[in-house]
Design a protein around this motif. Structure first.
Motif, short mmCIF file in Angstrom:
data_model
loop_
_atom_site.label_atom_id
_atom_site.label_comp_id
_atom_site.label_asym_id
_atom_site.label_seq_id
_atom_site.Cartn_x
_atom_site.Cartn_y
_atom_site.Cartn_z
N ALA A 7 0.84 -1.20 0.00
CA ALA A 7 0.00 0.00 0.00
C ALA A 7 0.87 1.25 0.00
CB ALA A 7 -0.93 0.01 1.21
N VAL A 8 0.39 2.30 -0.65
CA VAL A 8 1.09 3.58 -0.62
C VAL A 8 0.97 4.17 0.79
CG1 VAL A 8 1.06 5.96 -1.48
CG2 VAL A 8 0.73 4.06 -3.06
N PRO A 9 2.08 4.57 1.43
CA PRO A 9 1.97 5.19 2.75
C PRO A 9 1.07 6.41 2.71
CG PRO A 9 4.25 4.62 2.27
CD PRO A 9 3.49 4.42 0.99
N ALA A 10 0.18 6.52 3.68
CA ALA A 10 -0.77 7.64 3.70
C ALA A 10 -1.22 7.92 5.12
CB ALA A 10 -1.99 7.31 2.83
N ALA A 11 -1.49 9.18 5.39
CA ALA A 11 -2.13 9.57 6.65
C ALA A 11 -3.63 9.58 6.42
CB ALA A 11 -1.65 10.95 7.08
N LEU A 12 -4.38 9.07 7.40
CA LEU A 12 -5.83 9.02 7.28
C LEU A 12 -6.47 9.92 8.32
CD1 LEU A 12 -6.36 5.17 6.84
CD2 LEU A 12 -6.02 6.89 5.06
N GLU A 13 -7.55 10.56 7.93
CA GLU A 13 -8.34 11.36 8.86
C GLU A 13 -9.64 10.63 9.15
OE1 GLU A 13 -10.83 15.57 9.05
OE2 GLU A 13 -9.41 15.23 7.42
N ARG A 14 -9.89 10.35 10.44
CA ARG A 14 -11.12 9.66 10.81
C ARG A 14 -12.29 10.62 10.68
NH1 ARG A 14 -13.86 8.55 15.87
NH2 ARG A 14 -14.82 6.48 15.88
N THR A 15 -13.30 10.21 9.91
CA THR A 15 -14.43 11.09 9.65
C THR A 15 -15.72 10.59 10.29
OG1 THR A 15 -14.85 9.93 7.55
CG2 THR A 15 -13.45 11.89 7.48
N GLY A 16 -15.68 9.43 10.91
CA GLY A 16 -16.87 8.92 11.58
C GLY A 16 -16.59 7.59 12.22
N GLY A 17 -17.44 7.21 13.17
CA GLY A 17 -17.24 5.92 13.81
C GLY A 17 -18.35 5.59 14.79
N ARG A 18 -18.50 4.32 15.03
CA ARG A 18 -19.48 3.82 15.99
C ARG A 18 -19.12 2.38 16.33
NH1 ARG A 18 -24.44 3.71 11.69
NH2 ARG A 18 -23.31 5.51 10.94
N THR A 19 -19.77 1.83 17.34
CA THR A 19 -19.58 0.42 17.71
C THR A 19 -20.95 -0.24 17.75
OG1 THR A 19 -17.64 0.97 19.04
CG2 THR A 19 -18.64 -1.18 19.41
N THR A 20 -21.05 -1.41 17.17
CA THR A 20 -22.33 -2.11 17.13
C THR A 20 -22.58 -2.84 18.44
OG1 THR A 20 -21.53 -4.26 16.31
CG2 THR A 20 -21.90 -2.52 14.68
N SER A 21 -23.79 -3.39 18.58
CA SER A 21 -24.15 -4.10 19.81
C SER A 21 -23.33 -5.36 20.01
CB SER A 21 -25.64 -4.46 19.77
OG SER A 21 -25.90 -5.44 18.77
N THR A 22 -22.73 -5.89 18.93
CA THR A 22 -21.92 -7.10 19.04
C THR A 22 -20.43 -6.80 19.10
OG1 THR A 22 -21.91 -7.38 16.63
CG2 THR A 22 -23.64 -8.53 17.88
N GLY A 23 -20.08 -5.52 19.23
CA GLY A 23 -18.68 -5.14 19.40
C GLY A 23 -17.91 -4.89 18.13
N VAL A 24 -18.59 -4.73 17.01
CA VAL A 24 -17.91 -4.41 15.74
C VAL A 24 -17.59 -2.92 15.72
CG1 VAL A 24 -18.07 -4.44 13.23
CG2 VAL A 24 -19.16 -6.26 14.58
N ALA A 25 -16.33 -2.59 15.51
CA ALA A 25 -15.90 -1.19 15.44
C ALA A 25 -15.97 -0.73 13.98
CB ALA A 25 -14.48 -1.04 15.95
N ILE A 26 -16.83 0.25 13.74
CA ILE A 26 -17.01 0.79 12.39
C ILE A 26 -16.36 2.15 12.33
CG2 ILE A 26 -18.67 1.48 10.64
CD1 ILE A 26 -20.70 -0.40 11.90
N ASN A 27 -15.40 2.32 11.45
CA ASN A 27 -14.69 3.59 11.31
C ASN A 27 -14.57 3.96 9.84
OD1 ASN A 27 -13.65 4.43 14.10
ND2 ASN A 27 -13.03 2.30 13.99
N THR A 28 -14.73 5.24 9.55
CA THR A 28 -14.52 5.73 8.20
C THR A 28 -13.35 6.71 8.22
OG1 THR A 28 -16.13 7.51 8.51
CG2 THR A 28 -16.94 5.46 7.58
N TYR A 29 -12.55 6.65 7.17
CA TYR A 29 -11.36 7.48 7.06
C TYR A 29 -11.25 8.03 5.65
CZ TYR A 29 -9.91 4.53 11.05
OH TYR A 29 -9.86 3.84 12.24
N ARG A 30 -10.79 9.25 5.55
CA ARG A 30 -10.43 9.77 4.24
C ARG A 30 -8.91 9.92 4.18
NH1 ARG A 30 -8.74 14.84 3.37
NH2 ARG A 30 -8.83 16.34 5.09
N VAL A 31 -8.37 9.77 2.99
CA VAL A 31 -6.93 9.92 2.80
C VAL A 31 -6.59 11.40 2.91
CG1 VAL A 31 -5.00 9.59 1.23
CG2 VAL A 31 -6.79 7.85 1.39
N ALA A 32 -5.66 11.73 3.81
CA ALA A 32 -5.35 13.12 4.11
C ALA A 32 -3.98 13.55 3.61
CB ALA A 32 -5.43 13.36 5.62
#
Length: 206
Positions: A169-194
């Protein structure tokens, strides 16, 4: 220019192989297919639907296309947003082994996947979504063609299997733009390439 987004289900140790069923992908003798299923819940379903709501077109690798094409055309529920999106919107399939694609509104990309996707980004508008398609995703990451990551990380470790970030993968910094955790413990995160990653040091400065 289109924005390319990547949605992936992955384990804590980064495995993306065969999340939805035992026979999705047995390459390498993989025996853990279907590892996602025990963690599926309404929270996950809502997030998936939110993602499909923003789709303008889809970009799929061969294996994911074949899995989707065998299932989603049979879902005819008018209220099923995922089915309606996949069955009607344009689908671009990157494969050098398929002779054709019969699913409605599908186009086969038989050339170099990186070049084909780069051209699609220039030609299309809106959001071009990749779902799964690990081999294709890794090729595009190696050339900096992913604009946004939507990662669902499941609380399970498999120790074997194909991984998303498996080198190249090309090295990149990511900016977290959103996130949540589901009732079963799944971590959902969205990132844009910064941009490129920054660097620093904790060594004492003289």
């Amino acid at each position: 220019m289109a924005k390319v987004t990547l949605t992936e289900f992955l384990t804590l140790d980064g495995v993306v192989q065969a999340p939805g069923g035992p026979d999705e992908d047995r390459d390498g003798g993989f025996e853990h297919g279907g590892w996602l299923v025990p963690y599926a819940d309404e929270d996950m379903g809502r997030f998936v639907e939110e993602g499909f709501r923003s789709a303008d077109a889809f970009l799929l690798g061969r294996r994911t296309y074949q899995i989707f094409a065998a299932y989603w055309p049979r879902v005819t529920d008018a209220d099923n947003l995922v089915a309606n999106s996949l069955n009607t919107l344009p689908k671009y399939v990157a494969s050098r082994t398929l002779d054709g694609v019969g699913w409605h509104n599908s186009t086969l990309l038989k050339g170099d996947a990186v070049q084909e996707v780069a051209a699609l980004k220039e030609r299309l508008e809106g959001e071009l979504q990749i779902h799964g398609s690990g081999n294709l995703a890794r090729s595009l990451m190696a050339h900096g063609l992913i604009d946004e990551y939507r990662l669902l990380t499941y609380p399970v470790i498999l120790g074997a299997g194909k991984r998303l970030f498996d080198g190249g993968a090309v090295p990149a910094a990511l900016e977290r733009t959103g996130g949540r955790t589901t009732s079963t413990g799944v971590a959902i995160n969205t990132y844009r390439v910064a941009g490129p990653p920054g660097h620093g040091s904790f060594e004492p400065q003289e």
